[in-house]
Design an enzyme around this catalytic site. Structure first.
Site, PDB file in Angstrom:
ATOM      1  N   LYS A 188      15.106  24.668  -2.527  1.00 21.09           N
ATOM      2  CA  LYS A 188      13.771  25.021  -2.076  1.00 21.09           C
ATOM      3  C   LYS A 188      13.156  23.851  -1.311  1.00 21.09           C
ATOM      4  CE  LYS A 188      10.165  24.301  -4.855  1.00 21.09           C
ATOM      5  NZ  LYS A 188       9.760  22.908  -5.076  1.00 21.09           N
TER       6      LYS A 188
ATOM      7  N   HIS B 125      14.933  25.990  -9.818  1.00 19.91           N
ATOM      8  CA  HIS B 125      15.465  25.386 -11.042  1.00 19.91           C
ATOM      9  C   HIS B 125      14.778  25.910 -12.302  1.00 19.91           C
ATOM     10  CE1 HIS B 125      12.066  22.574 -10.776  1.00 19.91           C
ATOM     11  NE2 HIS B 125      12.340  22.196 -12.016  1.00 19.91           N
TER      12      HIS B 125
ATOM     13  N   HIS C 127       8.234  28.966  -8.698  1.00 19.26           N
ATOM     14  CA  HIS C 127       8.308  28.879 -10.157  1.00 19.26           C
ATOM     15  C   HIS C 127       7.337  29.827 -10.877  1.00 19.26           C
ATOM     16  CE1 HIS C 127      10.600  25.529  -8.920  1.00 19.26           C
ATOM     17  NE2 HIS C 127       9.652  24.617  -8.930  1.00 19.26           N
TER      18      HIS C 127
ATOM     19  N   LYS D 151      -1.223  18.973 -10.453  1.00 16.88           N
ATOM     20  CA  LYS D 151      -0.687  17.623 -10.669  1.00 16.88           C
ATOM     21  C   LYS D 151      -1.788  16.761 -11.263  1.00 16.88           C
ATOM     22  CE  LYS D 151       3.211  17.527  -7.736  1.00 16.88           C
ATOM     23  NZ  LYS D 151       4.322  17.708  -8.653  1.00 16.88           N
TER      24      LYS D 151
HETATM   25  C1  BG6 Z   1       9.501  21.033  -8.264  1.00 17.15           C
HETATM   26  C2  BG6 Z   1       8.272  20.642  -7.504  1.00 17.15           C
HETATM   27  O1  BG6 Z   1      10.045  22.224  -7.753  1.00 17.15           O
HETATM   28  O2  BG6 Z   1       9.172  21.230  -9.640  1.00 17.15           O
HETATM   29  C3  BG6 Z   1       7.660  19.377  -8.089  1.00 17.15           C
HETATM   30  O3  BG6 Z   1       8.614  20.411  -6.138  1.00 17.15           O
HETATM   31  C4  BG6 Z   1       7.418  19.551  -9.567  1.00 17.15           C
HETATM   32  O4  BG6 Z   1       6.458  19.024  -7.427  1.00 17.15           O
HETATM   33  C5  BG6 Z   1       8.677  20.077 -10.272  1.00 17.15           C
HETATM   34  O5  BG6 Z   1       7.043  18.289 -10.106  1.00 17.15           O
HETATM   35  C6  BG6 Z   1       8.382  20.436 -11.713  1.00 17.15           C
HETATM   36  O6  BG6 Z   1       9.572  20.724 -12.374  1.00 17.15           O
HETATM   37  P1  BG6 Z   1       9.745  20.470 -13.935  1.00 17.15           P
HETATM   38  O7  BG6 Z   1      11.130  20.940 -14.230  1.00 17.15           O
HETATM   39  O8  BG6 Z   1       9.542  18.999 -14.152  1.00 17.15           O
HETATM   40  O9  BG6 Z   1       8.687  21.289 -14.595  1.00 17.15           O
END
Ligand code: BG6
Length: 488
Positions: free
Chosen positions: A150, A180, A242, A332
């Site tokens: 992505k 992911h 997500h 964030k």
């Molecule tokens: C990523 C984003 O896809 O997911 C990031 O680009 C974010 O900005 C991250 O921090 C969060 O993933 P996880 O697995 O840490 O919740």
């Protein structure tokens, strides 16, 4: 297609962060667990100059730092000889010819190939074209698959264009678009909770559920990605992929099977049942905000209006969900890292006990950290005439399965791609439907500047407008209750 043939895994963007932090540790763990084909090679391709030896050292340092498991020197020594590096530029056909030659030298029999694009999506079309032009996508007994990282586009038009471009060189069934979040054990467990049990499904609808709250809160700020993030913002970075994926898993109908096509059909149906918002709806159903101090971060435009926090109220317009709000939020620099889904049930229709507090039942799926699930219900407080008290039943991964039970999301996804299971990857129409929901919000934010950009204090739970979104409906975010359940 035979998945047991030898495999070459080619990583574009091999000198980058993702390779060092996620991809190589995941391949290492798969190799330790004996899950990779016996004969495998991992070939890194990138602009940086490395010898094979330097590449291996670089990756070993990364694995020591970032792998979420301990490994021995012997384990690394038996993995490292499978790693190779091919220096090259993404726009030079000669470098792709060199790659083809290198692969030809390494492959002594019919071999499958997995190409992994750990690079910005603007480079995908050209790389796929070069791979095609140098004969590298030709399936000659061994399959050819491509994993795309992505972000897949920056809006609907660019996602559609990108799909057209990649489809020029590849069939959809060769494409694995990675999100992911779908590789996280706890995210897959949403489906298992719903469909491997009978007790939840009968009440999983508008008759019993009052609202659904999906929170993906991050404590971290921009880290070293300000240059990328400032042009992207939270909606593109977290919601288009997500958060909408989490929503589809909560809201989907039971698929006929766990196969990729059945599962993805149901997810697309959920997204299609959400109506894209009009500008008026955007101003009442969305919140956008930026943390205080964002504009003074290095590499951020001092006048930036990029949101680092957003909250949305969405409705899934089908028989199961009509009228049930889905509240989504992410940001964030918030108070803590917390991803969870809260299902709030309706209140009992009648308070028949004299001292009854009307607390609705709650089911909380803790995705990270403290992975698990709690159900809150009311019980009679002992030694009272008729007082109720909230209690909960819980399941935690660490308790039930031991500390090491949860593998890195990439590990699962990489293995699935090797085995040809696309269930946990997003299909072309799914990505486009998700963009069709996000696009009108982005456009209204950007062209009409509505709702106004809120400001929140770093370390807080976001702007006041985020609370108002629920308060207007007579509801509130229930993460405090969810935390108390965890601590109880
Ligand atoms: C990523 C984003 O896809 O997911 C990031 O680009 C974010 O900005 C991250 O921090 C969060 O993933 P996880 O697995 O840490 O919740």
């Amino acid at each position: 297609m035979n998945n047991d043939l030898p495999i070459s895994i080619i990583i574009f963007g091999a000198s980058g962060d993702l390779t060092q932090r996620k991809l190589i540790p995941s391949f290492l763990n798969l190799s330790r667990k004996g899950r990779l084909p016996k004969n495998f090679s991992i070939i890194g391709f990138g602009a940086t100059v490395f010898t094979d030896e330097q590449f291996r050292d670089h990756l070993q340092n990364g694995a020591k730092q970032f792998a979420g498991f301990n490994f021995t020197n012997e384990e690394w020594e038996s993995f490292a000889p499978h790693l190779f590096y091919q220096q090259g530029r993404y726009d030079q056909v000669v470098d792709f010819q060199n790659l083809a030659k290198r692969l030809g030298d390494l492959e002594t029999e019919t071999t499958n190939r997995l190409y992994y694009m750990a690079i910005p999506p603007t480079l995908f079309p050209n790389i796929i074209e070069q791979l095609g032009a140098t004969g590298q996508l030709h399936e000659n007994g061994g399959w050819r698959r491509v994993v795309l990282e992505k972000p897949f586009g920056t809006n609907l038009a660019s996602a559609e264009k990108l799909n057209l471009q990649v489809h020029k060189g590849l069939n959809e069934n060769q494409i694995y678009r990675i999100d992911h979040y779908l590789g996280k054990e706890t995210v897959q467990n949403i489906l298992f909770t719903r469909f491997a049990n009978t007790i939840f499904e009968p009440i999983w609808n508008r008759t019993y559920i009052d609202n659904v709250q999906i929170t993906v809160a991050e404590k971290v700020g921009l880290e070293h990605r300000a240059g990328f993030y400032d042009g992207v913002g939270v909606l593109r970075d977290m919601f288009q992929n997500h958060l909408l994926q989490l929503l589809t898993l909560v809201a989907m109908e039971p698929p006929a099977s766990f196969s990729a096509s059945h599962l993805r059909n149901e997810k697309v149906k959920v997204l299609s049942a959400i109506k894209p918002m009009t500008p008026e709806q955007v101003s009442t159903n969305t919140v956008r905000a930026q943390y205080k101090g964002y504009r003074s971060e290095a590499q951020v435009n001092p006048n930036s209006t990029t949101p680092t926090y957003a909250a949305l109220r969405l409705y899934v317009n089908n028989w199961r969900w009509k009228g049930v709000p889905f509240y989504l939020r992410s940001g964030k620099n918030l108070s803590e890292k917390q991803s969870q889904i809260i299902i709030q049930f309706k209140e009992p229709p009648l308070a028949m006990f004299p001292m009854q507090t009307m607390k609705p039942n709650m089911l909380v799926l803790y995705l990270q950290p403290d992975e698990g699930l709690h159900v809150r219900f009311e019980a009679k407080a002992p030694d009272t005439v008729a007082e109720t008290r909230s209690v909960d039943m819980e399941f935690h991964y660490a308790q039930a399965f031991g500390q090491t039970a949860i593998p890195e999301a990439y590990e699962r996804l990489l293995l699935d791609a090797i085995q040809g299971d696309a269930s946990l990857f997003t299909r072309a129409d799914e990505v486009e439907t998700a963009w069709s929901l996000i696009d009108p919000i982005l456009q209204t934010w950007e062209t009409h500047q509505t709702p106004p950009l809120g400001i929140y204090r770093p370390g807080s739970w976001g702007p006041a407008e985020g609370y108002d979104l629920l308060a207007r409906d007579g509801r509130r975010w229930l993460n405090e209750e969810a935390r108390m359940m965890l601590e109880s």
